[in-house]
Design an enzyme around this catalytic site. Structure first.
Site, PDB file in Angstrom:
ATOM      1  N   TYR A   6       0.855  -1.194   0.000  1.00  0.00           N
ATOM      2  CA  TYR A   6       0.000   0.000   0.000  1.00  0.00           C
ATOM      3  C   TYR A   6       0.882   1.230   0.000  1.00  0.00           C
ATOM      4  CZ  TYR A   6      -5.022  -0.318  -0.004  1.00  0.00           C
ATOM      5  OH  TYR A   6      -6.312  -0.432  -0.428  1.00  0.00           O
ATOM      6  N   GLU A  55      -0.505   4.815  -0.480  1.00  0.00           N
ATOM      7  CA  GLU A  55      -1.275   6.055  -0.680  1.00  0.00           C
ATOM      8  C   GLU A  55      -0.411   7.258  -0.334  1.00  0.00           C
ATOM      9  OE1 GLU A  55      -5.073   6.024   1.267  1.00  0.00           O
ATOM     10  OE2 GLU A  55      -5.661   4.183   0.265  1.00  0.00           O
ATOM     11  N   ASP A  91      -6.417  14.784 -23.933  1.00  0.00           N
ATOM     12  CA  ASP A  91      -6.353  13.356 -23.627  1.00  0.00           C
ATOM     13  C   ASP A  91      -5.633  12.688 -24.800  1.00  0.00           C
ATOM     14  OD1 ASP A  91      -6.773  10.670 -23.281  1.00  0.00           O
ATOM     15  OD2 ASP A  91      -8.927  10.824 -22.899  1.00  0.00           O
ATOM     16  N   THR A  97      -3.135   7.160 -21.544  1.00  0.00           N
ATOM     17  CA  THR A  97      -2.934   5.776 -21.121  1.00  0.00           C
ATOM     18  C   THR A  97      -1.457   5.494 -21.358  1.00  0.00           C
ATOM     19  OG1 THR A  97      -3.330   4.922 -23.339  1.00  0.00           O
ATOM     20  CG2 THR A  97      -5.237   5.028 -21.869  1.00  0.00           C
ATOM     21  N   LYS A 135      -1.227   2.035 -24.962  1.00  0.00           N
ATOM     22  CA  LYS A 135      -1.617   2.052 -26.378  1.00  0.00           C
ATOM     23  C   LYS A 135      -0.352   2.307 -27.203  1.00  0.00           C
ATOM     24  CE  LYS A 135      -6.356   3.201 -25.129  1.00  0.00           C
ATOM     25  NZ  LYS A 135      -7.483   4.144 -25.209  1.00  0.00           N
ATOM     26  N   ARG A 157      -0.547  -1.652 -18.836  1.00  0.00           N
ATOM     27  CA  ARG A 157      -1.914  -1.131 -18.806  1.00  0.00           C
ATOM     28  C   ARG A 157      -2.035  -0.124 -17.662  1.00  0.00           C
ATOM     29  NH1 ARG A 157      -6.211  -2.224 -21.352  1.00  0.00           N
ATOM     30  NH2 ARG A 157      -4.984  -3.563 -22.697  1.00  0.00           N
TER      31      ARG A 157
HETATM   32  C1  LIG Z   1      -8.549   4.343 -24.373  1.00  0.00           C
HETATM   33  C2  LIG Z   1      -8.930   5.721 -24.008  1.00  0.00           C
HETATM   34  C3  LIG Z   1      -9.265   6.051 -22.677  1.00  0.00           C
HETATM   35  C4  LIG Z   1      -9.493   5.025 -21.608  1.00  0.00           C
HETATM   36  O1  LIG Z   1      -8.418   4.271 -21.255  1.00  0.00           O
HETATM   37  P1  LIG Z   1      -8.618   3.027 -20.257  1.00  0.00           P
HETATM   38  O2  LIG Z   1      -7.228   2.694 -19.850  1.00  0.00           O
HETATM   39  O3  LIG Z   1      -9.302   1.975 -21.025  1.00  0.00           O
HETATM   40  O4  LIG Z   1      -9.428   3.511 -19.099  1.00  0.00           O
HETATM   41  C5  LIG Z   1      -9.510   7.374 -22.380  1.00  0.00           C
HETATM   42  N1  LIG Z   1      -9.454   8.327 -23.336  1.00  0.00           N
HETATM   43  C6  LIG Z   1      -9.166   8.036 -24.621  1.00  0.00           C
HETATM   44  C7  LIG Z   1      -9.131   9.144 -25.630  1.00  0.00           C
HETATM   45  C8  LIG Z   1      -8.915   6.730 -24.999  1.00  0.00           C
HETATM   46  O5  LIG Z   1      -8.672   6.448 -26.284  1.00  0.00           O
END
Ligand SMILES: *Cc1c(COP(=O)(O)O)cnc(C)c1O
Length: 478
Positions: A64, A66, A241, A270, A273, A279
């Protein structure tokens, strides 16, 4: 002959797991076999390195932690501090950001951290100041209820879902849509491109607290300098994002106006990707929002995942190497080759091409829905996902589009020659698939007819295409 380190590591891990629950060990082995065989064109997926994967399987998971580095609510976090600090340092250096928060468990979580940091900065802090108190616990009942109402009454402007925006940018099925009064901007129906004048107009009319840019299905660059000017003109906080294209930013394919980091107040992503890490999620920001961002846990996050933060440090170290820039450029070269191959065969593409890692096919020209196309391709060993196209007549479930992306195949080493061959396989499947009908004779949006022998033949050709490009070549499970 002795085994290499990767093979030894994964074989031993599976042996240890097999002794407890053999079905889990078998499923892990089967997953590698499946991934090795399929032509993975899912734009949001990739293959993390063995080092990144191995960094996650250990006793850091038991801890943990936090709080933040050096300021924990639990004792004994010195080693977690080491990996969290390393991950944050690599992230700051890689993206040129003043501050990096590497605790978010996923992209959705990173967005929630960012939203609440902005709300705290723009709504809560001024309310505390006005009431002349230091923290929310010191507010009177009346002031607290007034603040809660104000927090729940803020506006967000983001990209519409059918233009490629994300559910977490204020859409009703996601908590962000319940938190914010949301309006969205779309794309120009003629070109499929973002029309910045329309975004500016929507911002002027709606006066959002937050302007969000970023997407999961828009095949073009976004000019973040212009978006920032729009945000500034209405006093909005500008958030980007970059979940999908972080790898292209890290690899310096997106620079200048197209690099979100110097232009946005706050950037979320993220890590799994195009960035090719474990992940997870991450938030980058300037010093102004850093303190609020660091409150992500326990504001909206559970305890951080130290094993994943360790893996983020490993993957970010990999992304800082010169060969990652080469990888990022090859992702885009491959996507453009795939787009050209499809265009040459008559496939309709949203915006007519791509300048990032993804291509959005409009399959209505083949007389198919996205759902029919997705399943027919899957039968043929080609893994994609259906996706709405702008103003999609088939809605978000059946759709008229197929989204494909090149980060995963590029990691395997496939190049532009293989992209043309891939375009040929996709076109053959789609042109040989017919829409099916319901028992009462009406057209079905899900059923389709594809000769199984053809699906079989394409599957074989897809795996042949992959034979020269082994996945995890260093990993031999025996
Ligand atoms: C994939 C994605 C997310 C979410 O990611 P997770 O790890 O699945 O929660 C958020 N914003 C955009 C633009 C994405 O393509």
């Amino acid at each position: 002959m002795s085994l290499n380190a990767e093979s030894t590591a994964f074989r031993s891990a599976l042996e240890v797991i097999r002794a407890v629950e053999p079905r889990v060990a078998d499923a892990i082995g089967a997953e590698l076999a499946d991934q090795r065989e399929s032509l993975k064109l899912i734009a949001s997926e990739n293959y993390a390195s063995p080092a990144t994967l191995l960094a996650m399987g250990n006793w850091f998971s038991d801890k943990y932690a936090e709080g933040t580095v050096g300021r924990r609510f639990y004792a004994g976090c010195q080693n977690v501090d080491t990996v969290e600090a390393l991950a944050a340092e690599h992230a700051r250096e890689l993206f040129g950001a003043a501050h990096a928060y590497v605790q978010p468990h996923s992209g959705i979580d990173a967005n929630l951290v960012a939203f609440w940091a902005i709300l705290a900065d723009r709504v809560e802090s001024p309310a505390l100041k006005k009431a002349q108190v230091r923290q929310v616990n010191d507010l009177t009942e009346t002031d607290w209820f007034a603040l809660r109402r104000e927090l729940g009454n803020q506006r967000m402007l983001g990209m519409s879902l059918d233009a490629g925006g994300h559910l977490t940018h204020g859409f009703r099925p996601n908590i962000s849509g319940k938190m914010f009064d949301q309006r969205s901007y779309g794309t120009d129906p003629a070109t499929g491109l973002i029309d910045y004048d329309r975004v500016a107009e929507a911002a002027r009319e709606f006066k959002p607290l937050i302007l969000v840019a970023g997407y999961s299905a828009y095949p073009r660059k976004v000019n973040f300098r212009i978006m920032r000017e729009i945000a500034d003109s209405v006093g909005a906080t500008f958030m980007v994002d970059m979940a999908h294209f972080a790898g292209l930013v890290a690899g310096k394919v997106f620079t200048g106006d197209f690099d979100p980091v110097p232009h946005a107040h706050i950037v979320t992503t993220t890590t799994h990707k195009s960035l090719r890490g474990p992940r997870g999620g991450m938030v980058l920001c300037g010093p102004e929002l850093a303190d609020q961002v660091d409150r992500g846990c326990p504001m909206v996050l559970g305890g951080p995942l130290p094993h994943v933060m360790g893996a983020k440090a490993v993957a970010l170290a990999e992304a800082r190497r010169p060969d990652f820039a080469d990888y990022a450029q090859r992702i885009v070269d491959n996507a453009q080759a795939l787009a050209e191959g499809l265009l040459r065969r008559g496939t309709k593409l949203v915006t007519g091409g791509t300048d990032n890692h993804l291509v959005l096919l409009d399959v209505s020209g083949y007389g198919l829905t996205g759902r029919q196309a997705e399943q027919a391709l899957l039968d043929s060993g080609i893994v994609t996902n259906r996706n709405a196209v702008p103003q999609d007549p088939n809605g978000a479930w059946y759709t008229s589009g197929i989204r494909i992306g090149t980060p995963a195949l590029t990691t395997r080493g496939l190049g532009v020659a293989e992209m043309d061959a891939t375009a040929e396989l996709i076109h053959t499947v789609l042109s040989q698939t017919q829409a099916g009908s319901n028992p009462d004779g009406t057209p079905s949006k899900a059923k389709y007819v594809l000769d199984p022998a053809l699906a079989d033949k394409i599957s074989k050709q897809a795996s042949e295409l992959l034979t020269g490009f082994p996945l995890y070549p260093a990993v031999d499970l025996g």
